[in-house]
Design an enzyme around this catalytic site. Structure first.
Site, PDB file in Angstrom:
ATOM      1  CB  THR A  54      -0.955  -0.018   1.202  1.00  0.00           C
ATOM      2  OG1 THR A  54      -1.608  -1.290   1.255  1.00  0.00           O
ATOM      3  CG2 THR A  54      -2.017   1.049   1.089  1.00  0.00           C
ATOM      4  CE1 TYR A 142       0.781  -9.538   3.148  1.00  0.00           C
ATOM      5  CE2 TYR A 142       2.249  -7.872   2.230  1.00  0.00           C
ATOM      6  CZ  TYR A 142       0.977  -8.394   2.387  1.00  0.00           C
ATOM      7  OH  TYR A 142      -0.091  -7.791   1.775  1.00  0.00           O
ATOM      8  CE  LYS A 170      -0.462  -7.257   5.511  1.00  0.00           C
ATOM      9  NZ  LYS A 170       0.015  -6.109   4.701  1.00  0.00           N
ATOM     10  CB  VAL A 210      -0.857  -5.663   8.951  1.00  0.00           C
ATOM     11  CG1 VAL A 210      -0.170  -4.620   8.073  1.00  0.00           C
ATOM     12  CG2 VAL A 210       0.068  -6.090  10.084  1.00  0.00           C
TER      13      VAL A 210
END
EC number: 4.3.3.7
Length: 299
Positions: A54, A142, A170, A210
């Site tokens: 992001t 992640y 994550k 998150v």
């Protein structure tokens, strides 16, 4: 100094994966980044992930990544966990980014699965281990196979959890069954990386989020997780259901596009996107307004 943490919640419970504000001419907007980071922490975030997806990390330079982390640390580093995204599909490059993040004071590292080159599980294991070995910072894996092309298998997660600095994951895999097994077997602190699954992942052992939608609904996310942790599942479910239009609306297209549009609608720092990302069309912006309003977001 980073804020206090526990082994169960090494980065807190509510973190937002922050966008990277740019100026009108496309340069890094460090003042805007500091103002946005302050706004997000004031809203209730325990931490911020900088230079993630992001944050448009594929299109920012290494120098810009460092400058951004420094600026955010200066603004809110005494009040929030600042996690630097350092994952690439090049282990050596990721190690360099990890060491730089440590040197400038980041509190932790987010390391995404290598993308595009699709390494086998042994390659993933060696990649994550090498990065965790390279810097004395806690690491959040992640796992996002929809972007990387390769999932981190449960067996690999369990092996990686043996590393003293790999403390969290994550999860954007979208598979509650596999998450259940991985949480139970690895003991890692589990963070939802898919806003629609924030509440379901809590139910199988996640400790927090998150989030992308945290840009606009952090107070609600904090109330949701605190309600769940305190045993008020009904209240958590009610908040989850209230936020469904936001979860849906913010991901009708690529998340950074909708997030920057939403921030602009609220008069917060965001700025343009870098190619190949593009601004929302007027029709998409109109739909986003409808979605956010339906979820109670004030514009």
């Amino acid at each position: 100094m980073a804020p206090t943490s526990t082994p169960q919640t090494p980065f807190g419970r509510v973190l937002t994966a922050m966008v990277t504000p740019f100026t009108a001419d496309g340069a890094l907007d460090l003042d805007g980044a500091q103002r946005l980071a302050t706004h997000l922490v004031d809203a209730g975030n325990d931490g911020l992930v900088i230079n993630g997806t992001t944050g448009e990390s594929p299109t920012t330079s290494d120098a810009e990544k460092s400058d951004l982390v420094r600026a955010v640390l200066e603004a809110v580093g005494d009040r929030a966990h600042i996690i630097a995204g350092v994952g690439t599909n090049d282990t050596h490059h990721s190690i360099e980014l990890a060491r730089t993040a440590e040197r400038i004071g980041a509190h932790g590292l987010l390391v995404v699965t290598p993308y595009y080159n699709k390494p086998p599980q042994e390659g993933l294991y060696r990649h994550f281990r090498a990065i965790a070995d390279a810097a004395d910072l806690p690491v959040m894996l992640y796992d996002i196979p929809g972007r990387s092309g390769v999932p981190i298998d449960t067996e690999t997660i369990v092996r990686l959890a043996e590393h003293p600095r790999i403390v969290a994951n994550k999860d954007a895999k979208g598979d509650l069954g596999r998450a259940s097994w991985a949480i139970a077997r690895s003991g890692l602190a589990w963070y939802s990386g898919d806003d629609m699954l924030n509440l379901p992942l809590l139910s199988v052992g996640a400790v927090g989020f998150v989030s992308v939608v945290g840009h606009v609904v952090t107070p609600e996310l904090r109330t949701l997780v605190e309600a769940y942790v305190s045993g008020d599942v009904q209240k958590a479910t009610e908040i989850h259901q209230k936020l469904l239009p936001v979860f849906t609306g913010m991901f009708r297209t690529q998340g950074v596009m909708t997030t920057k549009a939403a921030l602009a609608l609220q008069g917060l720092p965001a700025g343009p996107l870098r190619a190949p990302m593009v601004e929302l069309s007027p029709e998409e912006t109109a739909q986003l307004k409808i979605d956010l309003a339906a979820g109670g977001v004030q514009l």
